[in-house]
Design a protein around this motif. Structure first.
Motif, PDB file in Angstrom:
ATOM      1  N   LYS A  57      52.474  28.956 -88.017  1.00 30.52           N
ATOM      2  CA  LYS A  57      52.210  29.085 -86.590  1.00 30.52           C
ATOM      3  C   LYS A  57      52.213  30.552 -86.166  1.00 30.52           C
ATOM      4  CE  LYS A  57      53.925  27.436 -82.143  1.00 30.52           C
ATOM      5  NZ  LYS A  57      54.953  26.657 -81.462  1.00 30.52           N
TER       6      LYS A  57
ATOM      7  N   THR B 203      66.696  25.452 -87.930  1.00 34.98           N
ATOM      8  CA  THR B 203      65.565  24.557 -88.159  1.00 34.98           C
ATOM      9  C   THR B 203      65.809  23.216 -87.485  1.00 34.98           C
ATOM     10  OG1 THR B 203      66.506  23.653 -90.193  1.00 34.98           O
ATOM     11  CG2 THR B 203      65.066  25.593 -90.401  1.00 34.98           C
TER      12      THR B 203
ATOM     13  N   CYS C 288      56.630  27.009 -89.220  1.00 33.14           N
ATOM     14  CA  CYS C 288      56.893  28.129 -88.311  1.00 33.14           C
ATOM     15  C   CYS C 288      56.148  29.381 -88.763  1.00 33.14           C
ATOM     16  CB  CYS C 288      58.395  28.387 -88.232  1.00 33.14           C
ATOM     17  SG  CYS C 288      58.858  29.653 -87.036  1.00 33.14           S
ATOM     18  N   ARG C 289      56.194  29.673 -90.054  1.00 39.83           N
ATOM     19  CA  ARG C 289      55.466  30.829 -90.589  1.00 39.83           C
ATOM     20  C   ARG C 289      53.964  30.686 -90.334  1.00 39.83           C
ATOM     21  NH1 ARG C 289      57.663  34.085 -95.139  1.00 39.83           N
ATOM     22  NH2 ARG C 289      59.822  33.512 -95.438  1.00 39.83           N
TER      23      ARG C 289
ATOM     24  N   TYR D  73      62.478  36.769 -88.020  1.00 41.14           N
ATOM     25  CA  TYR D  73      62.644  35.487 -87.341  1.00 41.14           C
ATOM     26  C   TYR D  73      63.868  34.809 -87.942  1.00 41.14           C
ATOM     27  CZ  TYR D  73      57.919  36.381 -85.786  1.00 41.14           C
ATOM     28  OH  TYR D  73      56.810  36.960 -85.220  1.00 41.14           O
TER      29      TYR D  73
ATOM     30  N   GLU E  74      60.355  25.650 -91.789  1.00 41.06           N
ATOM     31  CA  GLU E  74      60.121  27.084 -91.964  1.00 41.06           C
ATOM     32  C   GLU E  74      58.659  27.355 -92.315  1.00 41.06           C
ATOM     33  OE1 GLU E  74      61.413  30.913 -94.654  1.00 41.06           O
ATOM     34  OE2 GLU E  74      61.575  28.899 -95.463  1.00 41.06           O
TER      35      GLU E  74
ATOM     36  N   GLN F 214      54.547  26.590 -75.847  1.00 42.41           N
ATOM     37  CA  GLN F 214      55.632  25.644 -76.090  1.00 42.41           C
ATOM     38  C   GLN F 214      55.673  24.536 -75.041  1.00 42.41           C
ATOM     39  OE1 GLN F 214      59.373  27.628 -76.669  1.00 42.41           O
ATOM     40  NE2 GLN F 214      58.589  28.867 -78.327  1.00 42.41           N
TER      41      GLN F 214
END
Length: 140
Positions: A45, A27, A42-43, A23, A39, A110
């Protein structure tokens, strides 16, 4: 944490690997701590998605829309009590409008409430070059 700045950009980028998938994206942050938090989120998720769905990718709005319309076309009775070609044609028009706004390739996770609210506001606004529509028309 693996955040860094690219040459000529004020924004931090994240670059990491989860279960063999890389990925790498911006950001959208200019402060390092904020970028590290993005970050981390995101990880989390990504890991939550993999925990729930395994390796299956999140379906796009287009795929979900087509699946819904296919099922609805095969269903004789619809929740609203309307069935037939007219109701399906109306739903196709609604979904086409949403695909144009959100994008066919947008993963359904999203499409958030704030994005939907913005869509409703834009449809109700007369600033968009066409006649404004009523809230009841937009929310169908």
């Amino acid at each position: 944490m693996s955040v860094s700045k690219r040459d000529g950009s004020p924004y931090y980028y994240m670059d990491f690997i989860v279960n063999g998938v890389r990925y790498k994206e911006s950001t959208g942050e200019i402060k390092k701590r904020a970028a590290q938090e993005v970050e981390r989120q995101c990880r989390a998720k990504i890991k939550e998605h993999q925990k729930r769905y395994g390796d299956a990718p999140m379906p796009t709005y287009w795929a979900a829309s087509q699946h819904y319309l296919t099922i609805k076309g095969k269903t004789k009775k619809i929740r609203s009590g309307q069935s037939g070609k007219g109701a399906i044609a109306r739903d196709v028009a609604y979904h086409t409008r949403l695909v144009e706004y959100f994008g066919a390739d947008t993963p359904i996770d999203q499409i958030t409430l704030p994005k939907v609210s913005l869509y409703v506001q834009e449809r109700m606004s007369s600033d968009r070059g066409t006649k404004a529509v009523k809230a009841s028309t937009v929310k169908r």
